[in-house]
Design an enzyme around this catalytic site. Structure first.
Site, mmCIF file in Angstrom:
data_model
loop_
_atom_site.group_PDB
_atom_site.id
_atom_site.type_symbol
_atom_site.label_atom_id
_atom_site.label_comp_id
_atom_site.label_asym_id
_atom_site.label_seq_id
_atom_site.Cartn_x
_atom_site.Cartn_y
_atom_site.Cartn_z
ATOM 1 N N ASP A 209 -7.844 1.456 50.569
ATOM 2 C CA ASP A 209 -8.767 2.465 50.048
ATOM 3 C C ASP A 209 -8.662 3.775 50.842
ATOM 4 O OD1 ASP A 209 -11.123 2.902 48.250
ATOM 5 O OD2 ASP A 209 -12.190 3.173 50.132
ATOM 6 N N GLU A 251 5.243 -9.668 59.729
ATOM 7 C CA GLU A 251 5.168 -11.028 60.299
ATOM 8 C C GLU A 251 4.825 -12.046 59.210
ATOM 9 O OE1 GLU A 251 2.382 -11.128 63.583
ATOM 10 O OE2 GLU A 251 3.112 -9.188 64.305
HETATM 11 C C1 NOJ Z 1 -11.929 4.684 46.132
HETATM 12 C C2 NOJ Z 1 -12.552 3.535 45.398
HETATM 13 O O1 NOJ Z 1 -11.693 3.152 44.355
HETATM 14 C C3 NOJ Z 1 -13.889 4.017 44.915
HETATM 15 O O2 NOJ Z 1 -14.469 3.094 44.018
HETATM 16 C C4 NOJ Z 1 -14.763 4.265 46.107
HETATM 17 O O3 NOJ Z 1 -15.984 4.843 45.680
HETATM 18 C C5 NOJ Z 1 -14.103 5.234 47.102
HETATM 19 N N1 NOJ Z 1 -12.711 4.952 47.299
HETATM 20 C C6 NOJ Z 1 -14.788 5.176 48.451
HETATM 21 O O4 NOJ Z 1 -14.524 3.961 49.084
#
Ligand code: NOJ
Length: 558
Positions: A209, A251
């Protein structure tokens, strides 16, 4: 299941939003055993791997992207042993499991953040997050003018343990999502342990993310537009983080990663250099309007950028942050095809046109070289739900804009599986966490499974064809309509050739292995090439491809 350690280069990955997939406990929220229960459906659909969005304990401020414990399952969604069962059952079914890693920020409820709040300024605990003194004579102004992605300042002031007004902490997203300080060795070690925790439980990879934003300019200069300064250039220390991740992942052979980053293709490619991560979502393709020239350049430029660093491209039409494609592309002239994170405009336009275009883009996504991502419900052609009652909405985008922006709940409504009324086999609860439209009775997986002309049956055929056809997914793009001629013809033609045909080397052999994917983004029928149509999004009459439709044509009948 492919036994190649590089299976991910051409995999079809199905994104599961666990809260909306299948509830087995009757609390109206989908859970991990629900995913396990639906593995036969996914295997039948023909995908290779599942990506699960966060199922960890969380403060619930951002659909699970505010993680309170990185090594546990949210009790609403199950237990670690449920997760182990899912991995075992998925592997036994030939499906791989990718989990979401959220390294940019935690929940404010995370023990590391709670320790930071209890510790004095300048302590190692505070150093795990991005604390700074305020400005102004009494420090009552935020350290700089950076804005949060979800609206408002990126800074929230804390009260020190002695009760006095204190420092400020930085959050790129909601105040409940404090950003980690990735220059802290403690944070680096912590995430190495998190990676190993899930890898040793048998996961096959991570979706990462906000992957490009881990390092900020902590001189905290004001910016002209209030946008944060996040260095991503080739020398940025953010790349060292991924080199370390890669060492750990190596790994565990056969594991993969896919980055979430909104950066431009060339910047994204820096993260995919040898020794860094494996692949990244193609947001250029996801955000592309219904416009032949824009689509042709999105394809060419994303393939160019990834192949320059030896990484596979990815093709994405839907995810949990974007209005459903069947609604997004319903608008006149394709304008609604631009990236629409909210559902405000999605209901406008012609639903049939939107669905036809969504299927056509799926044909491209599942044919072009590289891996493809499907979002749960995309195979049912689900539309965006635009009329959710305000009190049911949970997205911080909605809540923090005072309802001015509807947010992303409309693409996260629980799936309709069977039956004539909500909850359509999703749950035994009378109410699900987001309500399903009663009109989805005609869209259930069961109903569509019995209908050869349904969207689900179409996706099943498309996925079967991809598996059996050597030029799709694993082939090479040998020609593509250039953007200027696409602007004239409103048609995009991608010519693909299988590796085997390429290896033959002679002109006749190669031509025989050629396949064209034709997408008609114009308003009039377009001529199809001579050959055998192996799949089309609609019934064809003669060698004409109707507007908004796509076909896959083997150039020489076999
Ligand atoms: C991207 C994620 O897909 C989204 O749903 C989220 O709100 C933001 N990153 C923050 O983590």
């Amino acid at each position: 299941m492919s036994t190649s350690p590089e299976w991910w280069r051409s995999a079809v990955v199905y994104q599961v939003y666990p809260r909306s997939f299948q509830d087995t406990t009757g609390n109206g929220v989908g859970d991990i055993p629900g995913v396990t229960a639906r593995l036969p459906y996914l295997s039948d659909l023909g995908v290779d791997a599942l990506w699960l969005t966060p199922f960890y304990p969380s403060g619930g401020a951002d659909g699970g992207y505010d993680v309170a414990d990185y090594c546990q399952v949210d009790s609403q969604l199950g237990t670690l042993s449920d997760f182990d069962n899912l991995v075992a059952a998925a592997h036994a079914t030939g499906l791989r499991i990718i989990v979401d890693l959220v390294p940019n920020h935690s929940s404010h409820l995370h023990s590391l953040f709670q320790s930071a709040l209890g510790a004095p300024p300048g302590s190692p605990e505070r150093d795990a997050y991005l604390f700074a003194d305020g400005t102004g004579t009494d420090g009552s102004n935020p350290p700089n003018n950076w804005r949060s992605v979800f609206g408002g300042s990126s800074w929230t002031r804390v009260t020190e343990p002695d009760g006095s007004p204190g420092q400020w902490y930085y959050h790129l997203f909601a105040p409940e999502q404090p950003d980690f300080n990735w220059e802290s060795p403690l944070v680096q070690r912590y995430f190495e342990d998190v990676l190993r925790f899930w890898l040793s439980r048998g996961v096959d990879g991570f979706r990462i993310d906000v992957s490009d934003a881990l390092i900020k300019d902590t001189a905290w200069p004001d910016t002209a537009d209030g946008n944060p300064l996040i260095p991503k250039d080739s020398a940025s220390p953010v790349h060292d983080i991924y080199r370390r991740f890669r060492q750990i992942m190596d790994e565990y052979p056969g594991t993969t990663s896919v980055l979430e980053t909104g950066a431009d293709e060339d910047t994204v490619a820096l993260f995919l250099r040898p020794g860094e991560m494996h692949q990244a979502f193609n947001f250029r393709f996801l955000k592309c309007p219904w416009d032949a020239s824009a689509l042709a350049s999105a394809i060419a430029e994303s393939l160019g950028a990834t192949s320059a660093v030896g990484a596979p491209a990815t093709w994405v039409v839907e995810n949990h942050d974007t209005a459903r494609a069947a609604s997004r592309y319903a608008g006149e002239g394709g304008l609604a095809g631009s990236y629409v994170p909210s559902s405000t405009t999605a209901a406008q336009g012609a639903p049939d046109r939107g669905l036809a275009r969504a299927k056509s883009l799926a044909v491209l996504a599942l044919s072009l070289p590289g891996s493809a991502y499907l979002y749960a419900g995309q195979e049912l052609g689900l539309p965006e739900v635009t009329d959710l009652p305000d009190e049911t909405r949970t997205d911080p985008v909605f809540l923090r804009s005072g309802g001015a922006i509807l947010g992303r709940d409309g693409c996260r409504v629980p799936l309709p599986w069977e039956g004539a009324a909500p909850p359509f086999g999703f749950s035994n609860a009378p109410q699900t966490w987001l309500p399903q439209p009663p009109g989805w009775a005609s869209l259930t997986a069961q109903k569509q499974g019995e209908d050869e002309a349904s969207t689900l049956s179409f996706f099943r055929r498309l996925l079967r064809l991809r598996r059996s056809h050597p030029a799709l997914g694993t082939g090479r793009l040998v020609a593509l309509t250039d953007p200027a001629s696409a602007a004239e013809s409103h048609v995009v033609v991608a010519t693909l050739e299988s590796e085997a045909a390429l290896a033959l080397g002679d002109a006749s052999g190669r031509a025989a292995g050629r396949t064209q994917v034709v997408v008609n983004l114009g308003q009039c029928p377009a001529p199809l090439p001579q050959g055998r149509v192996v799949l089309a999004t609609t019934e064809l009459e003669g060698a004409q491809l109707p507007a908004d439709c796509a076909a896959i044509v083997n150039l020489y009948a076999d």
